[in-house]
Design a protein around this motif. Structure first.
Motif, PDB file in Angstrom:
ATOM      1  N   TRP A 316     -25.561  63.687  49.976  1.00  0.00           N
ATOM      2  CA  TRP A 316     -26.522  64.049  48.953  1.00  0.00           C
ATOM      3  C   TRP A 316     -27.498  65.131  49.427  1.00  0.00           C
ATOM      4  O   TRP A 316     -27.942  65.978  48.653  1.00  0.00           O
ATOM      5  N   ILE A 317     -27.851  65.102  50.699  1.00  0.00           N
ATOM      6  CA  ILE A 317     -28.847  66.034  51.243  1.00  0.00           C
ATOM      7  C   ILE A 317     -28.483  67.499  50.961  1.00  0.00           C
ATOM      8  O   ILE A 317     -29.288  68.248  50.408  1.00  0.00           O
ATOM      9  N   PRO A 318     -27.272  67.956  51.332  1.00  0.00           N
ATOM     10  CA  PRO A 318     -26.959  69.375  51.065  1.00  0.00           C
ATOM     11  C   PRO A 318     -26.843  69.696  49.581  1.00  0.00           C
ATOM     12  O   PRO A 318     -27.000  70.846  49.180  1.00  0.00           O
ATOM     13  N   GLN A 319     -26.603  68.682  48.753  1.00  0.00           N
ATOM     14  CA  GLN A 319     -26.573  68.908  47.308  1.00  0.00           C
ATOM     15  C   GLN A 319     -27.988  69.135  46.778  1.00  0.00           C
ATOM     16  O   GLN A 319     -28.235  70.067  46.005  1.00  0.00           O
ATOM     17  N   VAL A 320     -28.938  68.295  47.219  1.00  0.00           N
ATOM     18  CA  VAL A 320     -30.334  68.444  46.792  1.00  0.00           C
ATOM     19  C   VAL A 320     -30.898  69.779  47.291  1.00  0.00           C
ATOM     20  O   VAL A 320     -31.667  70.451  46.591  1.00  0.00           O
ATOM     21  N   ARG A 377     -22.395  67.958  55.045  1.00  0.00           N
ATOM     22  CA  ARG A 377     -21.553  68.554  54.011  1.00  0.00           C
ATOM     23  C   ARG A 377     -21.535  67.692  52.758  1.00  0.00           C
ATOM     24  O   ARG A 377     -21.570  66.465  52.826  1.00  0.00           O
ATOM     25  N   ARG A 378     -21.464  68.338  51.615  1.00  0.00           N
ATOM     26  CA  ARG A 378     -21.327  67.608  50.356  1.00  0.00           C
ATOM     27  C   ARG A 378     -19.942  66.989  50.252  1.00  0.00           C
ATOM     28  O   ARG A 378     -18.980  67.499  50.818  1.00  0.00           O
ATOM     29  N   GLU A 383     -19.463  69.181  45.907  1.00  0.00           N
ATOM     30  CA  GLU A 383     -19.007  70.567  46.021  1.00  0.00           C
ATOM     31  C   GLU A 383     -18.690  71.148  44.645  1.00  0.00           C
ATOM     32  O   GLU A 383     -19.039  72.286  44.335  1.00  0.00           O
ATOM     33  N   ALA A 384     -18.007  70.341  43.822  1.00  0.00           N
ATOM     34  CA  ALA A 384     -17.650  70.813  42.479  1.00  0.00           C
ATOM     35  C   ALA A 384     -18.905  71.051  41.642  1.00  0.00           C
ATOM     36  O   ALA A 384     -19.023  72.064  40.933  1.00  0.00           O
ATOM     37  N   GLN A 485     -19.483  63.054  41.883  1.00  0.00           N
ATOM     38  CA  GLN A 485     -20.228  62.938  43.131  1.00  0.00           C
ATOM     39  C   GLN A 485     -20.492  61.477  43.461  1.00  0.00           C
ATOM     40  O   GLN A 485     -20.360  61.036  44.604  1.00  0.00           O
ATOM     41  N   PHE A 486     -20.847  60.674  42.452  1.00  0.00           N
ATOM     42  CA  PHE A 486     -21.073  59.242  42.656  1.00  0.00           C
ATOM     43  C   PHE A 486     -19.788  58.547  43.099  1.00  0.00           C
ATOM     44  O   PHE A 486     -19.800  57.684  43.975  1.00  0.00           O
TER      45      PHE A 486
END
Length: 494
Positions: A316-320, A377-378, A383-384, A485-486
């Motif tokens: 989640w970190i790299p997504q946020v 990494r996501r 990533e999508a 993602q979930f």
């Protein structure tokens, strides 16, 4: 009268298959004599699922057409002529009926897949059918799906009550409750296929104990606690209070149906109600699906451990971290007419630009082994989602991204607060390992109020009338990707 009973089979079918009857279910635990219907027990309606397929098949049951369906009753010189030609007979095209059960079982399979139903837990199956000839049809379709419900769990009163149409399931349910012995934990699945224009419906009921003290005792004993219990009476007393308070907090958050959309359309500012109504429809579907992902299911069933939390936050970190980047990229793609909107989004991006650092600190306090944030990494779903948001942000006037913000901020303001008590109760972690979730649960409501202002600005600046459609379409796509993602959060380790 001159035609006698010389009618086509489709008309005879309904003539002999339907019975007169009326049924209703009163939501009460007391019968007409004032006695308890189920002493010590109560029935909870868990959910109702109903879907129409009226646009997918021809009309199956009809009144007002000739036997060959070529003439309507208004095409005849008189009502007598229409009646004489059979155009006033009620008919059912029985050749279409197998399709009715086929779509019904497909809906059942989806309910099982999405974790609304567990066939192994179904204690009683109340299936409405117009003829016992359809029993093997339903049974065979269940077998083909690999989701059979044993025949001894089926209940029907068709043989002695008849097919009373829409009243059948209510008459069946009333007789079932009067004649069967039930125990707490029993689940009752009701299935109603409707053949007029092909609609299928399911409802799930569950038997519960009706003793409030017993329910509270079960709740207290079933919820884990991380409190330290010593032999000192004062410490034990304090721990008992903490466990009771936590149990109440959990009981208040376990019901997914209590999580409404981020904005109530009925309370919408002038002109926004239609847009918010459409977004609310997307939200309800998204929220229900999130609640049944492997991640949230594990949380609700107490199968979620610290390593799961570490993996989830690592993805989640790299997504946020990308959130402020695609927002700023989007404002750079806005033309001059949207300058007020760009200023507001940049303000929001500035406030959130360091949020990922809070989440990274939570990850480390939970025991996350990666010290370099650049190494995280996501997961594939993240990533999508990230690729989609950046790709859209690079287009001219990407107003649709307001739909993405609706889903993302709504997740923080609606779903996260429901997950936080479950995490605290399940994981032996310090309170400051959940700062990111707690922060967003409190602050995203303010962010969503700002979102309303942003939407109003976007609609005011939109001189082509396309903004609403773009916002809705982007919200729907973002919901699908965030859901992905979930799903991957429990399947992939960092």
């Amino acid at each position: 009268a001159s035609r006698g009973y010389d009618a086509d089979f489709d008309a005879h079918f309904l003539r002999w298959m339907l019975s007169d009857g009326a049924g209703a279910v009163q939501l009460s635990g007391i019968d007409q004599a004032g006695k308890s219907i189920l002493p010590g027990l109560r029935i909870r309606l868990k959910w109702i699922h109903q879907r129409s397929f009226s646009g997918d098949y021809p009309v199956c049951m009809q009144l007002g057409l000739s036997a060959d369906r070529q003439r309507g009753h208004l095409d005849y010189p008189s009502w007598a002529d229409a009646e004489a030609d059979g155009a006033l007979a009620l008919r059912q095209d029985i050749r279409l009926l197998p399709h009715l059960f086929d779509i019904g079982i497909h809906e059942y399979v989806k309910l099982v897949r999405d974790k609304w139903v567990d066939p192994a837990r179904i204690s009683h199956f109340l299936c409405h059918y117009s003829s016992e000839k359809f029993i093997p049809v339903v049974e065979d379709l269940l077998d083909q799906a690999g989701l059979s419900i044993a025949r001894e769990r089926w209940f029907s009163n068709l043989a002695w009550r008849g097919n009373t149409g829409a009243a059948s399931i209510l008459i069946m349910l009333a007789e079932f409750l009067q004649t069967k012995t039930l125990t707490a934990g029993d689940q009752i699945l009701c299935y109603v296929p409707e053949s007029g224009r092909f609609m299928t419906a399911y409802m799930l009921l569950e038997v519960e104990t009706d003793d409030a003290a017993s329910r509270q005792d079960m709740l207290l004993r079933s919820q884990p606690t991380n409190a330290y219990v010593s032999d000192e009476p004062a410490a034990a007393f304090t721990t008992g209070i903490a466990v009771q308070a936590r149990s109440q907090e959990l009981s208040d958050t376990l019901d997914a149906e209590a999580i409404g959309p981020p904005h109530d359309p009925a309370q919408a500012p002038q002109g926004l109600a239609p847009l918010l109504t459409e977004l609310a429809t997307i939200w309800h579907d998204y929220r229900s699906r999130v609640w049944r992902t492997p991640l949230v299911s594990a949380l609700r069933e107490r199968r979620f451990d610290t390593q799961d939390y570490i993996n989830w936050t690592a993805h989640w970190i790299p997504q946020v971290r990308e959130g402020t980047k695609w927002m700023r990229e989007a404002t750079g793609s806005l033309s001059g007419q949207y300058a007020p909107l760009a200023d507001l989004i940049n303000l929001h991006a500035g406030e959130e630009q360091n949020d990922f650092q809070i989440l990274f600190e939570d990850y480390r306090k939970a025991g996350g082994p990666v010290a370099d944030i650049e190494a995280l990494r996501r997961n594939p779903g993240g990533e999508a989602l990230n690729a989609y948001l950046h790709g859209l942000a690079a287009t001219v006037n990407p107003i649709g991204l307001l739909g993405a913000i609706y889903i993302i901020e709504g997740t923080g303001q609606r779903i996260v607060p429901a997950l936080l008590p479950l995490l605290r109760a399940s994981l032996p972690l310090p309170a400051d390992a959940f700062r990111f979730l707690e922060y967003h649960g409190h602050n995203d409501q303010h962010h969503l109020q700002r979102w309303l202002v942003a939407v109003s600005l976007a609609l005011d600046c939109d001189n082509r009338g396309r903004a609403e459609r773009q916002i809705v379409d982007t919200a729907r796509r973002t919901a699908a990707l965030y859901l992905m993602q979930f799903h991957h959060a429990k399947e992939y380790e960092s």
